[in-house]
Structures are given as structure tokens and as C-alpha cells.
Design a protein around this motif. Structure first.
Motif, PDB file in Angstrom:
ATOM      1  N   ALA A 191       0.805  -1.219   0.000  1.00 13.02           N
ATOM      2  CA  ALA A 191       0.000   0.000   0.000  1.00 13.02           C
ATOM      3  C   ALA A 191       0.835   1.266   0.000  1.00 13.02           C
ATOM      4  O   ALA A 191       0.532   2.228  -0.736  1.00 13.02           O
ATOM      5  N   LEU A 192       1.902   1.303   0.817  1.00  9.58           N
ATOM      6  CA  LEU A 192       2.733   2.511   0.902  1.00  9.58           C
ATOM      7  C   LEU A 192       4.172   2.263   0.454  1.00  9.58           C
ATOM      8  O   LEU A 192       4.992   3.181   0.516  1.00  9.58           O
ATOM      9  N   HIS A 193       4.471   1.054   0.009  1.00  7.90           N
ATOM     10  CA  HIS A 193       5.811   0.760  -0.497  1.00  7.90           C
ATOM     11  C   HIS A 193       5.849   0.777  -2.026  1.00  7.90           C
ATOM     12  O   HIS A 193       6.887   0.485  -2.618  1.00  7.90           O
ATOM     13  N   THR A 194       4.753   1.101  -2.661  1.00  9.93           N
ATOM     14  CA  THR A 194       4.735   1.185  -4.105  1.00  9.93           C
ATOM     15  C   THR A 194       5.530   2.396  -4.579  1.00  9.93           C
ATOM     16  O   THR A 194       5.454   3.480  -3.994  1.00  9.93           O
ATOM     17  N   LEU A 195       6.295   2.228  -5.643  1.00 11.65           N
ATOM     18  CA  LEU A 195       7.070   3.330  -6.205  1.00 11.65           C
ATOM     19  C   LEU A 195       6.175   4.383  -6.848  1.00 11.65           C
ATOM     20  O   LEU A 195       6.636   5.485  -7.155  1.00 11.65           O
ATOM     21  N   LEU A 196       4.906   4.039  -7.023  1.00 10.46           N
ATOM     22  CA  LEU A 196       3.970   5.019  -7.569  1.00 10.46           C
ATOM     23  C   LEU A 196       3.716   6.150  -6.578  1.00 10.46           C
ATOM     24  O   LEU A 196       3.381   7.270  -6.979  1.00 10.46           O
ATOM     25  N   LEU A 197       3.873   5.884  -5.279  1.00 10.38           N
ATOM     26  CA  LEU A 197       3.627   6.909  -4.271  1.00 10.38           C
ATOM     27  C   LEU A 197       4.592   8.085  -4.416  1.00 10.38           C
ATOM     28  O   LEU A 197       4.142   9.236  -4.572  1.00 10.38           O
ATOM     29  N   PRO A 198       5.922   7.884  -4.387  1.00  9.01           N
ATOM     30  CA  PRO A 198       6.805   9.035  -4.595  1.00  9.01           C
ATOM     31  C   PRO A 198       6.687   9.639  -5.987  1.00  9.01           C
ATOM     32  O   PRO A 198       6.906  10.838  -6.163  1.00  9.01           O
ATOM     33  N   THR A 199       6.314   8.816  -6.972  1.00  8.51           N
ATOM     34  CA  THR A 199       6.145   9.339  -8.331  1.00  8.51           C
ATOM     35  C   THR A 199       4.992  10.335  -8.379  1.00  8.51           C
ATOM     36  O   THR A 199       5.112  11.432  -8.958  1.00  8.51           O
ATOM     37  N   VAL A 200       3.868   9.975  -7.780  1.00  8.04           N
ATOM     38  CA  VAL A 200       2.705  10.870  -7.756  1.00  8.04           C
ATOM     39  C   VAL A 200       3.010  12.123  -6.939  1.00  8.04           C
ATOM     40  O   VAL A 200       2.660  13.245  -7.333  1.00  8.04           O
ATOM     41  N   LEU A 201       3.678  11.956  -5.803  1.00  6.47           N
ATOM     42  CA  LEU A 201       4.031  13.104  -4.978  1.00  6.47           C
ATOM     43  C   LEU A 201       4.978  14.042  -5.721  1.00  6.47           C
ATOM     44  O   LEU A 201       4.835  15.270  -5.653  1.00  6.47           O
ATOM     45  N   ALA A 202       5.953  13.478  -6.419  1.00  5.27           N
ATOM     46  CA  ALA A 202       6.899  14.299  -7.177  1.00  5.27           C
ATOM     47  C   ALA A 202       6.179  15.060  -8.288  1.00  5.27           C
ATOM     48  O   ALA A 202       6.480  16.238  -8.546  1.00  5.27           O
ATOM     49  N   ALA A 203       5.234  14.416  -8.961  1.00  7.58           N
ATOM     50  CA  ALA A 203       4.469  15.088 -10.010  1.00  7.58           C
ATOM     51  C   ALA A 203       3.654  16.237  -9.431  1.00  7.58           C
ATOM     52  O   ALA A 203       3.564  17.327 -10.027  1.00  7.58           O
ATOM     53  N   GLY A 204       3.063  16.008  -8.250  1.00 14.20           N
ATOM     54  CA  GLY A 204       2.304  17.075  -7.606  1.00 14.20           C
ATOM     55  C   GLY A 204       3.180  18.249  -7.215  1.00 14.20           C
ATOM     56  O   GLY A 204       2.791  19.421  -7.370  1.00 14.20           O
ATOM     57  N   LEU A 205       4.384  17.961  -6.719  1.00 10.71           N
ATOM     58  CA  LEU A 205       5.307  19.035  -6.362  1.00 10.71           C
ATOM     59  C   LEU A 205       5.763  19.806  -7.591  1.00 10.71           C
ATOM     60  O   LEU A 205       5.902  21.036  -7.552  1.00 10.71           O
ATOM     61  N   TYR A 206       6.007  19.104  -8.678  1.00 11.06           N
ATOM     62  CA  TYR A 206       6.419  19.783  -9.914  1.00 11.06           C
ATOM     63  C   TYR A 206       5.317  20.731 -10.383  1.00 11.06           C
ATOM     64  O   TYR A 206       5.596  21.865 -10.785  1.00 11.06           O
ATOM     65  N   TRP A 207       4.093  20.274 -10.321  1.00  8.78           N
ATOM     66  CA  TRP A 207       2.979  21.138 -10.719  1.00  8.78           C
ATOM     67  C   TRP A 207       2.890  22.360  -9.808  1.00  8.78           C
ATOM     68  O   TRP A 207       2.738  23.490 -10.279  1.00  8.78           O
ATOM     69  N   ASP A 208       2.997  22.135  -8.522  1.00  5.08           N
ATOM     70  CA  ASP A 208       2.852  23.225  -7.567  1.00  5.08           C
ATOM     71  C   ASP A 208       3.971  24.257  -7.695  1.00  5.08           C
ATOM     72  O   ASP A 208       3.731  25.462  -7.555  1.00  5.08           O
ATOM     73  N   ASN A 209       5.186  23.805  -7.994  1.00  8.20           N
ATOM     74  CA  ASN A 209       6.333  24.715  -8.014  1.00  8.20           C
ATOM     75  C   ASN A 209       6.675  25.249  -9.396  1.00  8.20           C
ATOM     76  O   ASN A 209       7.214  26.357  -9.509  1.00  8.20           O
ATOM     77  N   GLN A 210       6.383  24.483 -10.444  1.00 11.21           N
ATOM     78  CA  GLN A 210       6.831  24.877 -11.778  1.00 11.21           C
ATOM     79  C   GLN A 210       5.712  25.243 -12.741  1.00 11.21           C
ATOM     80  O   GLN A 210       5.928  26.036 -13.659  1.00 11.21           O
ATOM     81  N   VAL A 211       4.550  24.672 -12.569  1.00  7.59           N
ATOM     82  CA  VAL A 211       3.466  24.880 -13.532  1.00  7.59           C
ATOM     83  C   VAL A 211       2.438  25.874 -13.020  1.00  7.59           C
ATOM     84  O   VAL A 211       2.031  26.790 -13.743  1.00  7.59           O
TER      85      VAL A 211
END
Length: 216
Positions: free
Chosen positions: A55-75
Motif C-alpha cells: 500500500a505505501l511501499h509502491t514506487l507510484l507513491l513518490p512518483t505521484v508526490l513528485a508530479a504534484g510538487l512539480y505542478w505546484d512549483n513549476q506549472v
């Protein structure tokens, strides 16, 4: 397997290395908490079979969080994090995501496995083996094994013993010992000590600098 303390210790090393001049007690605390988050799915396993290491060890978790941070800071025209927590919030959050992945997920992936792409793909993966040079066999590595595992390890057939669920697959009759590992190997103790010293020294440096600046 690495304990939560070891995960947090690796997160501390990541924070001490990457926060730079943004290092503060509050910032490193955010990174340490992020590194501990994946292990919370060990509690979920008592309610959802196979949740631990999925549930929380999936690599999709940091991937989704990183995408959200990129949107918040760059887009986005306005940073939600920046407006609420200050101009360094986006950078600290990015380091926290790295701490979550490097401290919370990768140590388990490189020891006895995580469900790396859950829920898109239900299979546990382990990156473990050896790499050596032999005068008779040349380069020998056992990290990559292309022969399929039979049967594949999935949430239906894989359980890990935890303090919350010490004996998966078995009926627990009578008192059951629940153990919560602190360190289980010499290298883990080394990592914890290195992290403690690194974070401690960086914290002392920041506080000393703040004290000197306040006297000027």
C-alpha cells in the motif's frame, strides 16, 4: 529486514546531504517523518491482507508526490506550499519525497522485496544478489534473473511477519510474542549511528550560526 529506525536513519542522511542551507530542525523533521511513512502499511495489514510492503511501499507513491510538487512549483501560477509554509517549502518537500523513496522504500526493495508497482501491477520484486569478478567465470552477477518466479509473489500469497501481525497465515491461539525490530545487523547499527551524528552536527551548526547572527 530494515526496521523503521533504519528507514528514518537513511532519511536523515538524505536530508543532511540535500537540504543544504535550507537545513533547519523543522525541515529535517519533515524528511525523517516522510522516511517513516511507508512502514505504516504494516498496521494496515491487520485490516487488508497483503497491504504491508504494498500500500505505501509502491514506487507510484513518490512518483505521484513528485508530479504534484512539480505542478505546484513549476506549472501553477501560485505555489500552495509556498504560500502556506514559506519560500523553502517546495524544496524541503522535494527532499522529503526523496527521503520517502530512498529511506522508506528502497531499503526494503533491496533486501526482501516490495510490491513496487501496486496497484497497477500486483507482484513483489526484490533487488538482491552479488556482483563479482572471477578469473574463471569473468563477470558474475545475480541481481538480474530473467527466469520468471513460479508462482509470482503477490498480495494473495505473500505476507511479512510484523509486530502488528506476528504470525500471518496462522491462527493465533494463546499469547503471541510481538517483536518490533530496532537494529538487526551490524550495518544497520552503523547507518543509525552515522545518521545520528550527521543530523546532530548539522543541527548544531545551524543553531550556532543562528546564535551568532542574533548577537550581531
Amino acid at each position: 529486514m530494515p526496521s523503521t529506525l533504519v528507514h528514518v536513519a537513511i532519511g536523515g542522511l538524505v536530508g543532511a546531504a540535500l537540504l543544504g542551507d535550507r537545513f533547519t530542525p523543522r525541515a529535517i523533521a519533515v524528511v525523517l517523518v516522510a522516511a517513516a511513512i511507508p512502514d505504516l502499511d504494516s498496521v494496515l495489514t491487520t485490516f487488508v491482507g497483503g497491504a504491508h510492503r504494498s500500500a505505501l511501499h509502491t514506487l507510484l507513491l513518490p512518483t505521484v508526490l513528485a508530479a504534484g510538487l512539480y505542478w505546484d512549483n513549476q506549472v501553477s501560477d501560485r505555489s500552495w506550499l509556498g504560500e502556506r509554509f514559506g519560500p523553502d517549502a517546495g524544496y524541503v518537500a522535494a527532499v522529503a519525497v526523496v527521503g520517502l523513496a530512498a529511506g522508506g522504500i528502497l531499503p526494503d526493495l533491496f533486501t526482501n522485496g516490495v510490491n513496487a508497482f501496486w496497484p497497477l501491477h500486483d507482484q513483489f520484486y526484490t533487488v538482491n544478489g552479488e556482483l563479482l569478478l572471477s578469473d574463471q567465470r569473468g563477470i558474475v552477477q545475480t541481481f538480474v534473473d530473467l527466469s520468471p518466479e513460479k508462482p509470482a509473489s503477490t498480495t494473495d500469497n505473500t505476507r511479512y511477519s510484523t509486530g502488528a501481525d506476528p504470525k500471518p497465515w496462522t491462527e493465533q491461539e494463546g499469547p503471541v510474542e510481538r517483536t518490533f525490530p530496532v537494529v538487526t545487523a551490524g550495518w544497520q547499527l552503523m547507518v543509525v549511528l552515522l545518521s545520528t551524528v550527521s543530523v546532530g552536527v548539522r543541527t548544531w551548526q545551524v543553531r550556532r550560526s543562528d546564535s551568532l547572527n542574533s548577537r550581531r
